[in-house]
Design a protein around this motif. Structure first.
Motif, PDB file in Angstrom:
ATOM      1  N   LEU A   1       0.951  -1.044  -0.073  1.00  7.23           N
ATOM      2  CA  LEU A   1       0.076  -0.128  -0.171  1.00  7.23           C
ATOM      3  C   LEU A   1       0.736   1.395   0.065  1.00  7.23           C
ATOM      4  CD1 LEU A   1      -2.842  -1.021   2.519  1.00  7.23           C
ATOM      5  CD2 LEU A   1      -2.977  -1.021   0.128  1.00  7.23           C
ATOM      6  N   SER A   2       0.268   2.261  -0.623  1.00  3.60           N
ATOM      7  CA  SER A   2       0.938   3.698  -0.646  1.00  3.60           C
ATOM      8  C   SER A   2      -0.139   4.496  -0.303  1.00  3.60           C
ATOM      9  CB  SER A   2       1.682   4.007  -2.027  1.00  3.60           C
ATOM     10  OG  SER A   2       2.139   4.950  -2.269  1.00  3.60           O
ATOM     11  N   LEU A   3       0.208   5.649   0.225  1.00  2.00           N
ATOM     12  CA  LEU A   3      -0.562   6.713   0.629  1.00  2.00           C
ATOM     13  C   LEU A   3      -1.105   7.401  -0.765  1.00  2.00           C
ATOM     14  CD1 LEU A   3       1.044   8.542   3.527  1.00  2.00           C
ATOM     15  CD2 LEU A   3      -0.801   7.416   3.580  1.00  2.00           C
ATOM     16  N   LYS A   4      -2.474   7.648  -0.841  1.00  7.08           N
ATOM     17  CA  LYS A   4      -3.025   8.432  -2.245  1.00  7.08           C
ATOM     18  C   LYS A   4      -2.521   9.647  -2.387  1.00  7.08           C
ATOM     19  CE  LYS A   4      -7.155  10.010  -2.425  1.00  7.08           C
ATOM     20  NZ  LYS A   4      -6.775  11.420  -2.860  1.00  7.08           N
ATOM     21  N   PRO A   5      -1.945  10.205  -3.618  1.00  2.00           N
ATOM     22  CA  PRO A   5      -1.767  11.410  -3.809  1.00  2.00           C
ATOM     23  C   PRO A   5      -2.685  12.285  -3.496  1.00  2.00           C
ATOM     24  CG  PRO A   5      -0.665   9.957  -5.486  1.00  2.00           C
ATOM     25  CD  PRO A   5      -1.619   9.166  -4.604  1.00  2.00           C
ATOM     26  N   LYS A   6      -2.496  13.268  -2.808  1.00  2.00           N
ATOM     27  CA  LYS A   6      -3.502  14.408  -2.512  1.00  2.00           C
ATOM     28  C   LYS A   6      -4.084  14.872  -3.844  1.00  2.00           C
ATOM     29  CE  LYS A   6      -2.309  15.599   2.109  1.00  2.00           C
ATOM     30  NZ  LYS A   6      -1.396  14.388   2.463  1.00  2.00           N
ATOM     31  N   SER A   7      -3.451  14.826  -4.864  1.00  2.00           N
ATOM     32  CA  SER A   7      -3.840  15.481  -6.093  1.00  2.00           C
ATOM     33  C   SER A   7      -4.899  14.797  -6.920  1.00  2.00           C
ATOM     34  CB  SER A   7      -2.541  15.954  -6.906  1.00  2.00           C
ATOM     35  OG  SER A   7      -1.815  14.800  -7.214  1.00  2.00           O
ATOM     36  N   LEU A   8      -4.943  13.343  -6.454  1.00  2.00           N
ATOM     37  CA  LEU A   8      -5.827  12.502  -7.255  1.00  2.00           C
ATOM     38  C   LEU A   8      -7.291  12.257  -6.626  1.00  2.00           C
ATOM     39  CD1 LEU A   8      -3.129   9.807  -8.529  1.00  2.00           C
ATOM     40  CD2 LEU A   8      -4.000  12.097  -9.614  1.00  2.00           C
ATOM     41  N   SER A   9      -8.155  11.914  -7.223  1.00  2.00           N
ATOM     42  CA  SER A   9      -9.281  11.532  -6.705  1.00  2.00           C
ATOM     43  C   SER A   9      -9.111   9.997  -6.507  1.00  2.00           C
ATOM     44  CB  SER A   9     -10.750  11.955  -7.693  1.00  2.00           C
ATOM     45  OG  SER A   9     -10.370  10.949  -8.799  1.00  2.00           O
ATOM     46  N   MET A  10     -10.201   9.372  -5.688  1.00  2.00           N
ATOM     47  CA  MET A  10     -10.239   7.925  -5.490  1.00  2.00           C
ATOM     48  C   MET A  10     -10.173   7.433  -6.995  1.00  2.00           C
ATOM     49  SD  MET A  10      -9.860   6.754  -2.594  1.00  2.00           S
ATOM     50  CE  MET A  10      -9.925   7.167  -0.633  1.00  2.00           C
ATOM     51  N   ALA A  11     -11.150   7.776  -7.773  1.00  2.00           N
ATOM     52  CA  ALA A  11     -11.128   7.014  -9.209  1.00  2.00           C
ATOM     53  C   ALA A  11      -9.782   7.230  -9.898  1.00  2.00           C
ATOM     54  CB  ALA A  11     -12.237   7.866  -9.920  1.00  2.00           C
ATOM     55  N   GLN A  12      -9.280   8.289 -10.021  1.00  2.00           N
ATOM     56  CA  GLN A  12      -7.859   8.453 -10.693  1.00  2.00           C
ATOM     57  C   GLN A  12      -6.770   7.636  -9.961  1.00  2.00           C
ATOM     58  OE1 GLN A  12      -7.766  12.729 -10.041  1.00  2.00           O
ATOM     59  NE2 GLN A  12      -8.056  13.167 -12.144  1.00  2.00           N
ATOM     60  N   ALA A  13      -6.872   7.458  -8.672  1.00  2.00           N
ATOM     61  CA  ALA A  13      -5.674   6.824  -7.890  1.00  2.00           C
ATOM     62  C   ALA A  13      -5.900   5.432  -8.342  1.00  2.00           C
ATOM     63  CB  ALA A  13      -5.764   7.160  -6.405  1.00  2.00           C
ATOM     64  N   SER A  14      -7.190   5.027  -8.496  1.00  2.00           N
ATOM     65  CA  SER A  14      -7.487   3.378  -8.498  1.00  2.00           C
ATOM     66  C   SER A  14      -6.974   3.079  -9.979  1.00  2.00           C
ATOM     67  CB  SER A  14      -8.956   3.042  -8.567  1.00  2.00           C
ATOM     68  OG  SER A  14      -9.729   3.458  -9.582  1.00  2.00           O
ATOM     69  N   ALA A  15      -6.843   3.922 -10.888  1.00  2.00           N
ATOM     70  CA  ALA A  15      -6.497   3.679 -12.403  1.00  2.00           C
ATOM     71  C   ALA A  15      -5.093   3.789 -12.871  1.00  2.00           C
ATOM     72  CB  ALA A  15      -7.211   4.901 -13.241  1.00  2.00           C
ATOM     73  N   ILE A  16      -4.365   4.163 -11.668  1.00  2.00           N
ATOM     74  CA  ILE A  16      -2.905   4.222 -12.197  1.00  2.00           C
ATOM     75  C   ILE A  16      -2.127   2.945 -11.768  1.00  2.00           C
ATOM     76  CG2 ILE A  16      -2.773   6.688 -11.795  1.00  2.00           C
ATOM     77  CD1 ILE A  16      -1.526   6.426  -9.161  1.00  2.00           C
ATOM     78  N   GLY A  17      -2.474   1.951 -11.072  1.00  2.00           N
ATOM     79  CA  GLY A  17      -1.877   0.836 -10.658  1.00  2.00           C
ATOM     80  C   GLY A  17      -0.773   0.216 -11.767  1.00  2.00           C
ATOM     81  N   VAL A  18      -1.669  -0.748 -12.481  1.00  3.34           N
ATOM     82  CA  VAL A  18      -0.837  -1.731 -13.383  1.00  3.34           C
ATOM     83  C   VAL A  18      -0.065  -1.011 -14.285  1.00  3.34           C
ATOM     84  CG1 VAL A  18      -1.111  -3.740 -15.082  1.00  3.34           C
ATOM     85  CG2 VAL A  18      -2.314  -4.011 -12.897  1.00  3.34           C
ATOM     86  N   PRO A  19      -0.671   0.044 -15.001  1.00  6.38           N
ATOM     87  CA  PRO A  19       0.182   0.778 -16.057  1.00  6.38           C
ATOM     88  C   PRO A  19       1.486   1.377 -15.650  1.00  6.38           C
ATOM     89  CG  PRO A  19      -2.268   1.276 -16.350  1.00  6.38           C
ATOM     90  CD  PRO A  19      -1.939   0.658 -15.102  1.00  6.38           C
ATOM     91  N   TYR A  20       1.552   2.166 -14.536  1.00  5.01           N
ATOM     92  CA  TYR A  20       2.469   3.139 -14.022  1.00  5.01           C
ATOM     93  C   TYR A  20       3.449   2.170 -13.356  1.00  5.01           C
ATOM     94  CZ  TYR A  20       0.227   7.236 -15.652  1.00  5.01           C
ATOM     95  OH  TYR A  20      -0.390   8.311 -16.400  1.00  5.01           O
ATOM     96  N   ILE A  21       3.049   1.209 -12.644  1.00  5.17           N
ATOM     97  CA  ILE A  21       3.888   0.274 -11.826  1.00  5.17           C
ATOM     98  C   ILE A  21       4.828  -0.419 -13.017  1.00  5.17           C
ATOM     99  CG2 ILE A  21       4.164  -1.787 -10.393  1.00  5.17           C
ATOM    100  CD1 ILE A  21       1.763  -0.292  -8.750  1.00  5.17           C
TER     101      ILE A  21
END
Length: 326
Positions: free
Chosen positions: A110-130
Motif C-alpha cells: 500500500l501507498s498513501l494516495k496522492p492528494k492531487s488525485l481523486s479515488m477514481a484516478q488513484a485506482s486507475a494508475i496501478g498496473v500501467p504506471y507500476i
C-alpha cells in the motif's frame, strides 16, 4: 462495518464476462502483515478480463477479480484510517481481488494516495504506471538525455512510460499502429506503414535508441531490437501472436545489446509498494497525470467487463463503490 458480509464480483468458471456474478460473501479478515481496505474505486484492466477468460495459469477458482484499487485502510498497521492506493501481485488471480467492497492485501504493497488525485484516478494508475516504472526506471535504468523507443506508445503502459521518461528528462520516440500524435513523444512511427528501424535511425542520426520498452513483441520484437544503439537495452513486457521470436545473434552480441524481461505479476508486494511511493511525487507535482476515467457503478460491473471485452471502452473503466470518488 455494520455487518460481516460484503458484495463482491465473483466467477466460478473461466469464460466471457457472462460468467461473472455479484454475490454476497463474508468480509475477509487480514492476517499478519496484511491490511483490510474498504474499496472506494477499482479500475478494470485488460488483464482482469483475460484473467476471467482463463488466460493465467496460476488462477484458482472461485475468485474475485481485480488488481488495482483506491480506498481506506480499516484494519492493519501502519496505515489504518489512511487513504491509500495499491496493486498487489496475484491479486484477483491467486487471491481475491479488488472488485469487491473490501479487499485484503499485504500491508507493504500500500501507498498513501496522492492528494492531487481523486479515488477514481488513484485506482486507475496501478498496473500501467507500476509496470512502466519497473521497466524503465528499475530495469532499463534510463538516464536524463537518453533516447527511448516505446513500442505500443498509445496503450496504457506506453502512455505511462512516456510520462515517466519525460519526468526523467529522456527523449521519447513512440511507435504504434497509427500516426496520431501521442503527448510527450518527439515523433510517432506508424508500424503499419513505416519501417520501424529505418525511421528510428532517421530520427537518431543513425545512432539508434538507448533503450526500448517493448509493449507489443511478436513481429515488432526484432525490428525494435535492431533499433538499439551500441550497448542499448531492450525491455520486453508482453507479446502478441506467436510468443516465439527470432533475431540475428551475431548482430546482437556485436552491438553489446541487452535483452531484459519484466512481468508486473512477478514483482514482490514490497517492491510494488516502493514503486508506488516513488510515483507519488510525480503525481503531486503534475509531472505524471492519471488517465481519463469512466466511472461505472459497481452494480454495472458485469456490463463494464462486457464493454472492455468488446473494445467499447473509450476511457479507463473504474468501478465505484462510493458516489463521491470523482
Amino acid at each position: 462495518m455494520s455487518s460481516n458480509v460484503m458484495k463482491a464480483l465473483r466467477f466460478h468458471e473461466f469464460g466471457p464476462p457472462s460468467v461473472l456474478r455479484i454475490e454476497e460473501v463474508p468480509i475477509p479478515e487480514p492476517g499478519k502483515g496484511e491490511a483490510l481496505v474498504q474499496v472506494k474505486a477499482a479500475a478494470i484492466n485488460p488483464s482482469d478480463q483475460k484473467n476471467v477468460a482463463g488466460h493465467f495459469k496460476s488462477a484458482t477458482l472461485p475468485r474475485t477479480p481485480g488488481r488495482d484499487f483506491a480506498g481506506i485502510v480499516v484494519k492493519g498497521k501502519p496505515r489504518e484510517g489512511k487513504e491509500v492506493w495499491g496493486s498487489a501481485p496475484k491479486l484477483g488471480v491467486a487471491r481475491d481481488g479488488s472488485h469487491a467492497e473490501y479487499v485484503v492485501v499485504p500491508a507493504e504493497t500500500l501507498s498513501l494516495k496522492p492528494k492531487s488525485l481523486s479515488m477514481a484516478q488513484a485506482s486507475a494508475i496501478g498496473v500501467p504506471y507500476i509496470t512502466a516504472w519497473a521497466s524503465l526506471v528499475n530495469t532499463a535504468q534510463i538516464r536524463a538525455g537518453e533516447t527511448i523507443l516505446i513500442v505500443g506508445a498509445a496503450g496504457a503502459v506506453g502512455q505511462a512510460a512516456t510520462q515517466i521518461a519525460n519526468w526523467k528528462q529522456a527523449r521519447v520516440i513512440g511507435a504504434d499502429r497509427s500516426s496520431n500524435p501521442i503527448p510527450g513523444t518527439e515523433a510517432v512511427i506508424n508500424t503499419q506503414t513505416e519501417d520501424l528501424r529505418q525511421r528510428v535511425m532517421e530520427l537518431t542520426a543513425g545512432k539508434g535508441v538507448d533503450a526500448v520498452l517493448d509493449a507489443v513483441g511478436g513481429p515488432l520484437f526484432e525490428p525494435a531490437l535492431r533499433s538499439l544503439a551500441f550497448g542499448g537495452r531492450h525491455v520486453a513486457i508482453t507479446t502478441t501472436g506467436d510468443p516465439r521470436v527470432s533475431f540475428n545473434l551475431v548482430d546482437f552480441y556485436h552491438n553489446f545489446s541487452r535483452l531484459l524481461g519484466v512481468d508486473s505479476q512477478g514483482l514482490t508486494p514490497r517492491r510494488v509498494g516502493e514503486i508506488a511511493d516513488e510515483l507519488g511525487p510525480g503525481f503531486e507535482m503534475g509531472a505524471l497525470k492519471p488517465p481519463s476515467v469512466e466511472i461505472v457503478p459497481f452494480e454495472k460491473a458485469i456490463e463494464a467487463y462486457t464493454w472492455l471485452a468488446a473494445g467499447q471502452a473509450k476511457a479507463k473503466l473504474v468501478l465505484s463503490f462510493d458516489g463521491n470518488i470523482a
